[in-house]
Motif scaffolding. Structure first.
Motif, short mmCIF file in Angstrom:
data_model
loop_
_atom_site.label_atom_id
_atom_site.label_comp_id
_atom_site.label_asym_id
_atom_site.label_seq_id
_atom_site.Cartn_x
_atom_site.Cartn_y
_atom_site.Cartn_z
N PRO A 153 47.00 31.20 36.44
CA PRO A 153 48.04 31.42 37.45
C PRO A 153 47.42 31.79 38.79
CG PRO A 153 48.56 32.59 35.40
CD PRO A 153 47.17 32.07 35.26
N ALA A 154 48.01 31.29 39.86
CA ALA A 154 47.46 31.52 41.20
C ALA A 154 47.42 33.00 41.55
CB ALA A 154 48.28 30.75 42.23
N THR A 155 48.35 33.77 40.96
CA THR A 155 48.42 35.19 41.27
C THR A 155 47.49 36.03 40.40
OG1 THR A 155 50.29 35.40 39.76
CG2 THR A 155 50.79 35.01 42.09
N GLY A 156 46.88 35.42 39.39
CA GLY A 156 46.03 36.16 38.48
C GLY A 156 44.63 36.33 39.04
N PRO A 157 43.78 37.09 38.35
CA PRO A 157 42.40 37.27 38.80
C PRO A 157 41.65 35.95 38.78
CG PRO A 157 42.69 38.11 36.57
CD PRO A 157 44.05 37.78 37.08
N SER A 158 40.76 35.79 39.74
CA SER A 158 39.99 34.56 39.86
C SER A 158 38.52 34.90 40.03
CB SER A 158 40.47 33.76 41.07
OG SER A 158 39.60 32.67 41.33
N THR A 159 37.67 33.94 39.66
CA THR A 159 36.23 34.13 39.84
C THR A 159 35.75 33.53 41.16
OG1 THR A 159 35.65 32.05 38.72
CG2 THR A 159 35.92 34.02 37.34
N ALA A 160 36.66 33.03 41.98
CA ALA A 160 36.27 32.34 43.21
C ALA A 160 35.42 33.22 44.12
CB ALA A 160 37.50 31.84 43.95
N ALA A 161 35.85 34.46 44.32
CA ALA A 161 35.10 35.35 45.22
C ALA A 161 33.70 35.62 44.66
CB ALA A 161 35.86 36.66 45.40
N THR A 162 33.60 35.78 43.37
CA THR A 162 32.29 36.02 42.76
C THR A 162 31.41 34.78 42.86
OG1 THR A 162 33.20 37.66 41.24
CG2 THR A 162 31.11 36.64 40.62
N ARG A 163 32.01 33.60 42.70
CA ARG A 163 31.22 32.37 42.86
C ARG A 163 30.68 32.26 44.30
NH1 ARG A 163 35.01 28.25 41.94
NH2 ARG A 163 36.57 29.63 41.01
N ALA A 164 31.50 32.60 45.28
CA ALA A 164 31.03 32.57 46.67
C ALA A 164 29.90 33.59 46.87
CB ALA A 164 32.19 32.89 47.61
N ALA A 219 26.45 41.91 35.73
CA ALA A 219 26.60 42.14 37.16
C ALA A 219 27.70 41.26 37.75
CB ALA A 219 25.27 41.88 37.87
N LEU A 220 27.79 40.04 37.30
CA LEU A 220 28.83 39.13 37.79
C LEU A 220 30.21 39.62 37.38
CD1 LEU A 220 27.13 35.69 37.00
CD2 LEU A 220 27.17 36.92 39.18
N ALA A 221 30.32 40.08 36.16
CA ALA A 221 31.61 40.60 35.69
C ALA A 221 32.01 41.84 36.48
CB ALA A 221 31.52 40.92 34.20
N ARG A 222 31.04 42.72 36.78
CA ARG A 222 31.35 43.90 37.59
C ARG A 222 31.83 43.50 38.98
NH1 ARG A 222 26.60 45.95 35.25
NH2 ARG A 222 25.40 45.43 37.13
N HIS A 223 31.16 42.51 39.57
CA HIS A 223 31.57 42.07 40.90
C HIS A 223 33.00 41.55 40.89
CE1 HIS A 223 31.91 39.40 44.42
NE2 HIS A 223 31.03 40.22 44.99
N SER A 224 33.38 40.87 39.83
CA SER A 224 34.73 40.30 39.74
C SER A 224 35.76 41.31 39.26
CB SER A 224 34.72 39.10 38.78
OG SER A 224 34.47 39.54 37.45
N ARG A 225 35.29 42.51 38.87
CA ARG A 225 36.15 43.58 38.34
C ARG A 225 36.88 43.11 37.08
NH1 ARG A 225 38.75 46.15 43.94
NH2 ARG A 225 36.71 46.62 44.91
N MET A 226 36.12 42.42 36.24
CA MET A 226 36.64 41.97 34.94
C MET A 226 35.66 42.40 33.86
SD MET A 226 37.69 38.00 35.72
CE MET A 226 38.39 37.50 37.30
N SER A 227 36.13 42.37 32.63
CA SER A 227 35.21 42.54 31.52
C SER A 227 34.37 41.27 31.40
CB SER A 227 35.98 42.76 30.22
OG SER A 227 36.68 41.57 29.85
N THR A 245 33.95 35.55 31.62
CA THR A 245 33.40 34.31 31.05
C THR A 245 34.50 33.31 30.75
OG1 THR A 245 31.57 35.57 30.07
CG2 THR A 245 32.01 33.37 29.17
N ARG A 246 35.60 33.79 30.17
CA ARG A 246 36.71 32.89 29.85
C ARG A 246 37.33 32.31 31.12
NH1 ARG A 246 39.73 36.25 27.58
NH2 ARG A 246 41.25 36.58 29.25
N ARG A 247 37.58 33.16 32.11
CA ARG A 247 38.22 32.70 33.35
C ARG A 247 37.28 31.75 34.12
NH1 ARG A 247 42.85 34.05 36.08
NH2 ARG A 247 43.37 34.67 33.96
N PHE A 248 35.99 32.07 34.12
CA PHE A 248 35.02 31.22 34.81
C PHE A 248 35.02 29.81 34.22
CE2 PHE A 248 31.08 29.58 36.40
CZ PHE A 248 30.78 30.32 37.53
N ARG A 249 35.03 29.71 32.90
CA ARG A 249 35.03 28.40 32.25
C ARG A 249 36.35 27.67 32.52
NH1 ARG A 249 31.91 25.85 28.57
NH2 ARG A 249 30.65 27.71 28.13
N GLN A 250 37.46 28.38 32.55
CA GLN A 250 38.75 27.75 32.86
C GLN A 250 38.74 27.12 34.25
OE1 GLN A 250 41.35 31.14 32.24
NE2 GLN A 250 42.20 30.23 30.38
#
Length: 317
Positions: A207-218, A232-240, A245-250
């Motif tokens: 969902p567009a309103t949900g958490p995204s990994t876009a900022a972490t990818r940038a 470290a990547l998960a901490r930056h995205s403020r996710m477990s 990992t699941r959201r990144f692959r999606q």
């Protein structure tokens, strides 16, 4: 003598698939500008063939020309018994046997499978046709996530534009990187594409309103030269780690590690093309650490060493 490639056109042939071999192999030339391939097109009985583009073509040859071919190529089709029931005319099945090299683009793999040429072998086709293909040809080791499969004397590609990748791969295999790159430039296309068709498969997006990994990818792109572990990547995205990992692959169809390697390879290629930095410095700036690591990853991605890559694109080491 030019290597002869015979293209087999069937009714409702995919127009890009049909035109791809003529364009890529026509553009493949040696340093003197001589053509390396001859492309001929045939049909059953030399009859006119309907295309998916709303027009028909009249091939110059019947199936008898296959006997003179060094390579046989079957483009994809949009309809017909081969897609619905996995069957082809006996005349065509017989004509496809015993060739030194045979290729297919997209659903052309159905034709090869119906001829019994893919039994027990790895192959691919358009990802949208994977389930139907498996049901019709369970003995084929189908991999719907790749752009093409090179199994030596039998090569298959995924849908549509992946036929370009396969034909260029054959040029590279036959004549080397320099000829392939020259061919790609003539056709105004990339010499290679990383990844596979998995990145094009339709998936429900987060969902567009949900958490995204876009900022972490940038952020990752700005820190390619630093160690970037999953925690470290998960901490930056403020996710477990699991959620990240699941959201990144999606969102990317790749794991974080796979995506990071791709970006580092791309950055290294850019540095090799645009700078005179020594290879070890390119490796450090791209995040590979050592020239050995860069060499391994670049070779896995594009099939050449850093020095060979630089020489190809800049004309000197």
């Amino acid at each position: 003598m030019a290597h002869r490639i015979a293209v087999v056109a069937l009714n409702d042939v995919a127009t890009l698939d049909l035109g791809t071999p003529g364009q890529i192999f026509w553009a493949a030339r040696d340093a003197a500008g001589e053509h390396l391939y001859e492309v001929v097109t045939c049909s059953i009985g030399g009859a006119p063939v309907r295309t998916g583009g709303g027009y028909s073509i009249l091939p110059d040859h019947g199936l008898e020309v296959l006997a003179t071919a060094d390579t046989v190529l079957v483009p994809g089709v949009h309809s017909g018994g081969v897609l619905e029931r996995g069957v082809i005319p006996a005349q065509l099945r017989e004509a496809l046997q015993g060739h030194r090299r045979i290729m297919s683009i997209c659903t052309g793999a159905y034709v090869l499978a119906a001829a019994g040429l893919l039994d027990g072998r790895p192959a691919t086709t358009h990802w949208r046709d994977a389930d139907r293909f498996r049901a019709l040809f369970p003995r084929v080791r189908l991999d719907p996530d790749v752009l093409f499969v090179d199994d030596g004397d039998v090569l298959t590609s995924a849908g549509v534009a992946a036929g370009l990748d396969l034909c260029l791969h054959v040029v590279r295999r036959d004549h080397g990187v320099e000829v392939a790159n020259r061919t790609a430039r003539r056709c105004v296309m990339a010499p290679w594409r990383e990844g596979g068709q998995a990145q094009f498969i339709e998936r429900p997006l987060p969902p567009a309103t949900g958490p995204s990994t876009a900022a972490t990818r940038a952020w990752m792109l700005e820190h390619l030269d630093e160690p970037l572990d999953l925690a470290a990547l998960a901490r930056h995205s403020r996710m477990s780690v699991r959620t990240f990992t699941r959201r990144f692959r999606q969102e990317t169809a790749l794991s974080p590690a796979q995506w990071l390697i791709q970006q580092r390879v791309e950055h290294a290629r850019h540095l090799l093309e645009s700078s005179d930095l020594p290879v070890d410095q390119v490796a450090r700036r791209a995040g590979f650490g050592t020239a050995v690591s860069l060499r391994q990853h670049l070779h896995a991605a594009v099939g050449v060493s850093p020095l060979a890559y630089r020489q190809t694109f800049r004309g000197s080491v």
